[in-house]
Design a protein around this motif. Structure first.
Motif, PDB file in Angstrom:
ATOM      1  N   TRP A  95       0.896  -1.201  -0.036  1.00 35.18           N
ATOM      2  CA  TRP A  95       0.028  -0.067   0.114  1.00 35.18           C
ATOM      3  C   TRP A  95       0.773   1.451   0.009  1.00 35.18           C
ATOM      4  CZ3 TRP A  95      -4.557  -1.187  -1.380  1.00 35.18           C
ATOM      5  CH2 TRP A  95      -5.195  -2.111  -0.730  1.00 35.18           C
ATOM      6  N   ALA A  96       2.008   1.208   0.554  1.00 32.86           N
ATOM      7  CA  ALA A  96       2.810   2.374   0.771  1.00 32.86           C
ATOM      8  C   ALA A  96       3.557   2.622  -0.754  1.00 32.86           C
ATOM      9  CB  ALA A  96       3.934   2.177   1.934  1.00 32.86           C
ATOM     10  N   SER A 134      -0.536   6.066   0.473  1.00 32.16           N
ATOM     11  CA  SER A 134      -1.113   4.800   1.145  1.00 32.16           C
ATOM     12  C   SER A 134      -2.215   4.556   0.164  1.00 32.16           C
ATOM     13  CB  SER A 134      -1.481   4.861   2.639  1.00 32.16           C
ATOM     14  OG  SER A 134      -2.380   5.765   2.866  1.00 32.16           O
TER      15      SER A 134
END
Length: 549
Positions: A247-248, A333
């Motif tokens: 997600w990062a 994110s």
């Protein structure tokens, strides 16, 4: 004023419970709450031995006791997945009461405060999260209370007021760790520009930060030897949830998802995590964008006109600072995720209420009528949008029975995308455990029904792997399952075109990774149709492709 707030709480709670019963879809627009429901069960059944989660440090213990209470009074007994929706509805009702009190304080107008609560309720993400088991609503309510108190009190701060705001803020992020980052910059900025000498402002900031640390430390000590309690305070303050995951990171596609997340906050309330789906909702997103931009421009003009008023500066710092810091974090994110957007967008309600209050000085009836009509219209639209996923609980209970007949879970692995309802529903109803592969024996295993291989799993949990490495890892897992005697049955992902797979994985993987996964599946395996379910779609049994000579 207090009676009005209590009445709003009661009426909204009753209305939300009615929607929960009508909606018949506890997981709503995301599947996150389903996974949290299984994590919650030990806190309901055996809290003394349940494990703390530093990223949801207070959420599970508190929800566990509330679910036990609902068990006692006979509300969805033994089913925390649905009990969570009732608790979240109560949290949302409390939040709406705080919206009323805050707007009443700002405008001194009872009618506008009532309409502001209605406008807040109507928002797409707020409405959805108020009737589902996604875990953000109790934490969001606490954070909104902290922000509203700051908006009222930081105009004339005192040590006591700052400490109270900090304590509520801390309880919020201890329930959902990620809430710390959007709100902290705005709250600190508000203290930095509050009336008073530089020495006083520095003292208030120090009080705020020290109180937050102190509350965290006291709670950590009180938990003592509870399983999962962090040994060091720093591990509670910085849990690094999601930082080392797929997600990062920044990506061009996330700007589109950011637009989707901001607009769906107001209209639709959909979790649009597939790039290919965005054009389907361009009218909805466009209409929401026009409303949001209109509110933003009008609010900025109003705030600029009153820029020397301390109250104006504090509101802009708290709510504008949270929005700015939150969207920077979101673009890094999950910008389309409802729980990532709801906590940075409450400025919409505050802006709308202040604009209406200003307009009502000249055309009160027209301003109030417009605010009421827009709020009712948004609410009606978003309730209508809910109808598309209404009845999922009943539908999936029947679906799982059919799947078990055609794809026996005791001797089958499911190959899935990873974010679809099939995963969350089987995880909950089949008592899932993500660590099943570590101790899995030969087929069949009746006690271990939940066995899935997800396309997104490697991309989320091992983001540094290249596309070929992710594909090789997934291929090895498929072959390992087959070697143990299991059938590997692919869900609808087998029938996806290359572009569809790229779009569906775009929130966690780039094109090189999706292409590698696609090529591995279709060059290493063949598929034989097994069953087509009217809800879950087609299922295909995989077999290794014969090596080329």
């Amino acid at each position: 004023m207090k009676l009005d707030a209590l009445l709003i709480c009661f009426l909204s709670f009753c209305g939300l419970i009615g929607l929960i019963l009508w909606y018949d879809n506890a997981q709503g627009i995301t599947g996150n709450g389903v996974f949290k429901a299984l994590q919650l069960k030990p806190w309901v059944q055996a809290p003394a031995t349940a494990s703390l989660d530093p990223s949801n440090y207070l959420y599970f213990p508190i929800l566990g006791r509330l679910c036990a209470l609902l068990d006692f009074i006979g509300v969805y007994p033994g089913d925390p997945r649905r009990q969570m929706t009732v608790i979240h509805a109560a949290s949302a009702a409390a939040c709406l009461s705080m919206v009323y009190l805050f707007v009443r304080h700002l405008t001194r107008d009872r009618t506008i405060a009532w309409l502001a609560a209605l406008f807040h309720l109507a928002g797409g993400f707020f409405l959805n999260l108020a009737i589902s088991n996604e875990d953000i609503m109790p934490s969001y309510t606490l954070m909104f209370v902290a922000m509203a108190l700051a908006g009222m009190w930081f105009v004339r701060p005192t040590v006591q007021r700052v400490a109270i705001v900090s304590a509520v803020f801390t309880l919020a992020w201890l329930s959902e760790w990620r809430l710390m980052f959007p709100a902290l910059p705005g709250l600190v900025l508000a203290l930095a520009i509050a009336p008073g000498s530089p020495r006083l402002r520095l003292g208030w900031i120090a009080t705020f930060l020290l109180t937050s640390v102190a509350v965290s430390a006291v709670l950590q000590l009180l938990w003592g030897s509870q399983p999962g309690n962090p040994y060091r305070l720093v591990d509670l303050v910085w849990t690094a949830k999601g930082v080392e995951s797929g997600w990062a990171g920044f990506a061009a596609a996330k700007w589109w998802f950011l637009w989707a997340g901001i607009s769906e906050t107001l209209l639709g309330g959909r979790n649009l995590g597939d790039l290919a789906s965005l054009p389907l909702y361009w009218r909805e997103m466009g209409a929401a964008t026009v409303i949001i931009l209109g509110l933003a421009i009008a609010a900025l003009l109003l705030f600029w006109r009153n820029r020397f008023a301390p109250q104006t500066r504090i509101i802009v710092a708290v709510f504008g600072g949270t929005f700015a810091a939150g969207e920077v974090m979101n673009i890094y994110s999950q910008p389309q995720d409802p729980q990532m957007q709801i906590n940075v967008m409450p400025w919409l309600t505050i802006a709308a209420a202040l604009i209406v209050a200003h307009a009502s000085r000249w055309h009160r009836r027209a301003a109030l009528a417009a605010f009421g009509c827009v709020s009712v219209g948004i609410l009606a639209y978003n309730v209508q949008a809910l109808a598309a996923t209404r009845g999922e609980d009943t539908r999936w209970r029947n679906t799982l029975q059919r799947i078990e007949e055609h794809v026996p879970p005791a001797k089958s692995f499911l190959l899935v995308h990873g974010f679809e309802s099939l995963v969350s529903q089987t995880y909950y109803h089949w008592n899932g455990d993500w660590k099943f592969f570590d101790a899995l024996g030969p087929a069949p295993t009746p006690a271990t029904k939940f066995k899935v291989l997800a396309l997104v799993s490697g991309a989320v949990n091992r983001p540094r792997l290249t596309g070929p490495e992710l594909a090789a890892e997934l291929e090895q897992q498929i072959l390992q399952a087959m070697a143990l005697g299991y059938d590997v049955v692919a869900a609808d992902v087998w029938n996806w075109e290359r572009a569809k797979m790229e779009s569906a994985l775009s929130t966690v993987a780039d094109r090189s990774k999706s292409d590698a996964l696609y090529d591995m599946l279709h060059t290493r395996f063949t598929g034989t149709p097994v069953y087509v379910d009217p809800v879950a779609g087609p299922f295909v049994r995989l077999t290794p492709m014969a090596p080329r000579r």
